[in-house]
Structures are given as C-alpha cells and as structure tokens.
Design an enzyme around this catalytic site. Structure first.
Site, mmCIF file in Angstrom:
data_model
loop_
_atom_site.group_PDB
_atom_site.id
_atom_site.type_symbol
_atom_site.label_atom_id
_atom_site.label_comp_id
_atom_site.label_asym_id
_atom_site.label_seq_id
_atom_site.Cartn_x
_atom_site.Cartn_y
_atom_site.Cartn_z
ATOM 1 N N ARG A 90 0.828 -1.204 0.000
ATOM 2 C CA ARG A 90 0.000 0.000 0.000
ATOM 3 C C ARG A 90 0.865 1.258 0.000
ATOM 4 N NH1 ARG A 90 -4.744 1.758 4.361
ATOM 5 N NH2 ARG A 90 -5.095 3.818 3.484
ATOM 6 N N ASN A 144 -10.621 -4.212 -1.450
ATOM 7 C CA ASN A 144 -10.509 -3.209 -2.509
ATOM 8 C C ASN A 144 -9.555 -3.658 -3.618
ATOM 9 O OD1 ASN A 144 -12.210 -1.044 -1.706
ATOM 10 N ND2 ASN A 144 -10.801 -0.608 -0.023
ATOM 11 N N CYS A 164 -19.146 -1.887 0.645
ATOM 12 C CA CYS A 164 -18.308 -0.730 0.985
ATOM 13 C C CYS A 164 -18.990 0.021 2.123
ATOM 14 C CB CYS A 164 -18.150 0.174 -0.235
ATOM 15 S SG CYS A 164 -17.108 1.633 0.042
ATOM 16 N N HIS A 194 -16.479 3.653 -4.868
ATOM 17 C CA HIS A 194 -15.584 4.798 -4.690
ATOM 18 C C HIS A 194 -15.746 5.843 -5.792
ATOM 19 C CE1 HIS A 194 -12.635 2.604 -1.761
ATOM 20 N NE2 HIS A 194 -13.895 2.616 -1.344
ATOM 21 N N TYR A 244 -14.336 10.285 -2.156
ATOM 22 C CA TYR A 244 -13.390 9.837 -3.181
ATOM 23 C C TYR A 244 -13.463 10.702 -4.441
ATOM 24 C CZ TYR A 244 -12.176 5.650 -0.575
ATOM 25 O OH TYR A 244 -11.701 4.791 0.390
#
Length: 421
Positions: A90, A144, A164, A194, A244
């Site tokens: 990440r 995700n 989500c 998102h 987002y």
C-alpha cells in the site's frame, strides 16, 4: 451458522467482532473462523475476539487458523478483507504515482490498478476453494478495489456481493444532522465503488420525502468540510459526492497535499503497531477507541446486515451494495458492477430502479467502467500492454507519457506479486 473471515488477522477484525456480538439477534453466528497466514497477528486478534464475545454474552465459538480449506469448509458465508502485499505494498501504491504528478491512492488511479492486479488472482483462487467446499456459500467482498474484485467474482460465476462502508457512513451522518434514526434514512446512492453520488436522501424508505435540498441548505458547510470540497461546489451540484470524488474534482490540490506529508499507509502502519500492542493485553475486552481512526467505520453493521439478508435472516431488505448493473444504468454494460441500493435476499442482490442520471456523473461513470473492464482484463491475462491500456483509459492518468512511465513503475514495484511480470 458458520462464517469465515479471510484476512481475519486484520486490525479491522475487532470492529467486525463487535458488530457480531451486538447484533446477534440479526445474525446468530455459532462459529466464526478467522483465517490468515500471519500467525502472530491472528493470535492477538483471535484472543481479543473471544474476549469481546464473552464480555457481551455471545456464546459463539471463535476459531483461528492458517488453513484456508479447513476455514471455508461448511461456511455459510465468507467475508473477504485481505490485503495482498500488506501495508508495504500500500505504501508503494500511494507514492510512486506521485512521481508523475498523479494521485497516489490504494483504490483508484495507478495505485488502485496495482492493487487490482495483485488481488484479483488471489481472490479468484479463494473463491474456487469456497465453491468446492460449499457451492451455496455467499462471498461478501470488502477487499478493494471492491468494484473490480466483485466483477471478477461474478464473471467467474460465484455467489458474491460487494460491500463498501461509504454509503452507511453517509447514512449515519445524514441521520445525525436530521435528528432521526439511521434506519429511517434511505439513500438515492448511485455510481461505482468509490465513485458515487447521493442524489436524494429520503425519510422512511425508497419512496419517502427527499430532504437532500434541506440538508444542503442547512448543513452544507458541515458536509463540505467533511468532504473537503468547497461549499459552492456542493450547491452547484445539488448532490453530495463521495469523498473519493475529491481525487477527481481537486486532483492537483490532492497531489500537492500528498507530496507534502507522510503517506496514509505510513500512518496506518504505525496505528496498526499500536493496535496490535493493545490487542495483546489480556484485560482488553472491547474494541479500542483508536480503531475508529483506522478506517472502516460502520463496516460491522453493514456486513452483519448484508450477511443476514443473504442467509435468510433479519437483515434489511434494501441495502447499498456492489452488484451487476443488469440494465439499471442504461448507459453502462449489463455486466458492469455498480454501487446502488438493491433488494437483498436469499437469491442475492437486485438493484432498485434509478432515476435518470445527470450526464455530469454518467460520463465519469462510463469512463471509469471502461477502465475497470481493461483493469480486470489485465488482472486476468497479464501483460504490459494491457496494463498500459488500463492506465490510458483512467481519467486520473490519461496522458500517454504518464501511462508509459506509470506502467514501468507499477511493474517494477509489483513483480513479486505478478506471476506474468
């Protein structure tokens, strides 16, 4: 009832356990299996899970294991919350795109594509093992990028629904502002995972009074601050976008911010270190307050509600989920995965009708759907050219020189996770 959590060693898991304990009338779980290859984390999380259930008087059994096949054997539902490559991957997803002046984020843009490439093959392998163990089991995907992962699962014929926490978080926010119970708030929530907009906020159910204009008029400043978007933008749009959308509506501003501070991944890694220390305290028998800063707020409520509805229990009949479009949004393919309110039951999720979508949102949805199609193709078949095509299609990349450089960076940072690279 047996539920299995893949990625059960996540620091998220106590949030989920707390929901199972509090909402046992909605979802009566007899056996909860936490499976994770990280034995040290799993031991800490499993111990806290048992203490949380015991404190709240829940007599369900918590099993921890690294054996995936044993974990899914006989499971009624399997929740996926894994992170291939961990926080280290990440961290990379959030940093190398910045070299090209593009947003570095783990679920969208170039970083989101990297995560999809790492994740889809792993999830599909897990899903096949679930199907062999129990073909009637439901797979609930919280991993995700949820839209792409759910699309991969559905295309492969799995009984899957994507989940989500953005919608449930906004539902709770609106309910607090209105002074009503969350269950009284129904969202006209439309888009992709998102990439969503609240085009209506209804009291009492899908056909209830739309109070979104009142929310914007009376609480627009608070909502704008929560989303970190200008109040005049919300007034012009007349809707509430997901936070987002800031990556699209304020892209260059976000890039400057990301370059000027430590990555979110670095913050989360430190938070996880502190949480795991807390989880190891045998006196701790509730989720710590620090967990609220980790992300995933209200994940447990959403997961319990969805699992209960799918398994024929007391879950809400209407929930915001990720599932096939099936003509709901006529400007997208039927097999696009959209995030909208749906009727949820033992047969799965069926999207509710959606009013005509403003071209301002429809165009961006169509563009990102095309990217997701190319991203899934790259995840399934590999190849530098497929990665490049996906990046060229993404609205946050687009330019050829950026796409070329980002492709090289993506491959360089992910070779250990890509068998074809």
């Amino acid at each position: 009832m047996k539920l299995t959590v893949v990625g059960g060693g996540s620091t998220y898991t106590p949030e989920l356990i707390d929901g199972f304990a509090r909402l046992r009338a909605t979802l009566p779980v007899d056996e909860l299996v936490l499976v994770d290859p990280a034995a040290d984390r799993l031991e800490l999380v499993g111990g806290l899970a048992r203490r949380i259930l015991a404190k709240q008087g829940h007599d369900g059994r918590v099993v921890t294991t690294s054996d995936l096949d044993a974990a899914v054997d006989g499971a009624d539902a399997v929740l996926l919350q894994l992170r291939v490559g961990g926080q280290a991957a990440r961290e990379r997803d959030e940093t190398w795109p910045l070299e090209c002046g593009c947003v570095g984020q783990e679920t969208t843009g170039a970083g989101g594509l990297a995560k999809a490439l790492r994740t889809v093959p792993v999830v599909l392998d897990i899903a096949e093992r679930v199907r062999r163990a129990n073909p009637d089991a439901w797979i609930i995907d919280f991993t995700n990028p949820v839209g792409i992962v759910t699309r991969a699962l559905l295309r492969a014929g799995h009984r899957a629904v994507g989940l989500c926490n953005v919608a449930i978080g906004l539902q709770r926010t609106f309910a607090a502002l209105l002074g009503v119970a969350p269950a009284d708030v129904h969202l006209d929530h439309v888009g992709l995972n998102h990439l969503t907009w609240e085009t209506g906020v209804r009291l009492g159910g899908p056909g209830g009074e739309d109070v979104l204009p009142r929310l914007l008029a009376e609480h627009g400043d608070a909502l704008a601050a929560r989303l970190r978007l200008p109040r005049p933008l919300l007034d012009r749009l007349g809707v509430v976008p997901s936070y987002y959308l800031r990556y699209y509506y304020a892209h260059d501003e976000v890039v400057d911010e990301l370059r000027a501070k430590p990555s979110r991944a670095a913050e989360v890694a430190e938070m996880e270190r502190r949480l795991l220390e807390m989880y190891g305290d045998p006196a701790l028998d509730e989720k710590p307050a620090l967990l609220a800063e980790r992300g995933g707020a209200y994940y447990s409520e959403a997961a319990v509600d969805l699992a209960a509805a799918l398994l024929g229990g007391a879950g809400s009949p209407y929930q915001v989920v990720n599932t096939y479009n099936r003509g709901t949004l006529p400007f997208l393919p039927d097999d696009a995965v959209i995030e909208v309110p749906a009727a949820v039951g033992a047969e799965g999720a069926s999207p509710l009708p959606v009013a005509a979508v403003d071209p301002l949102y429809a165009g961006l949805m169509a563009s990102v759907t095309a990217y997701e199609d190319l991203a899934l193709d790259a995840a399934l078949r590999g190849g530098r050219d497929r990665v490049l095509r996906a990046l060229l299609a993404h609205p946050l990349v687009g330019q050829y020189t950026y796409a070329e450089r980002l492709t090289d960076l993506l491959l360089a940072h992910n070779r250990e996770h890509l068998t074809w690279a």
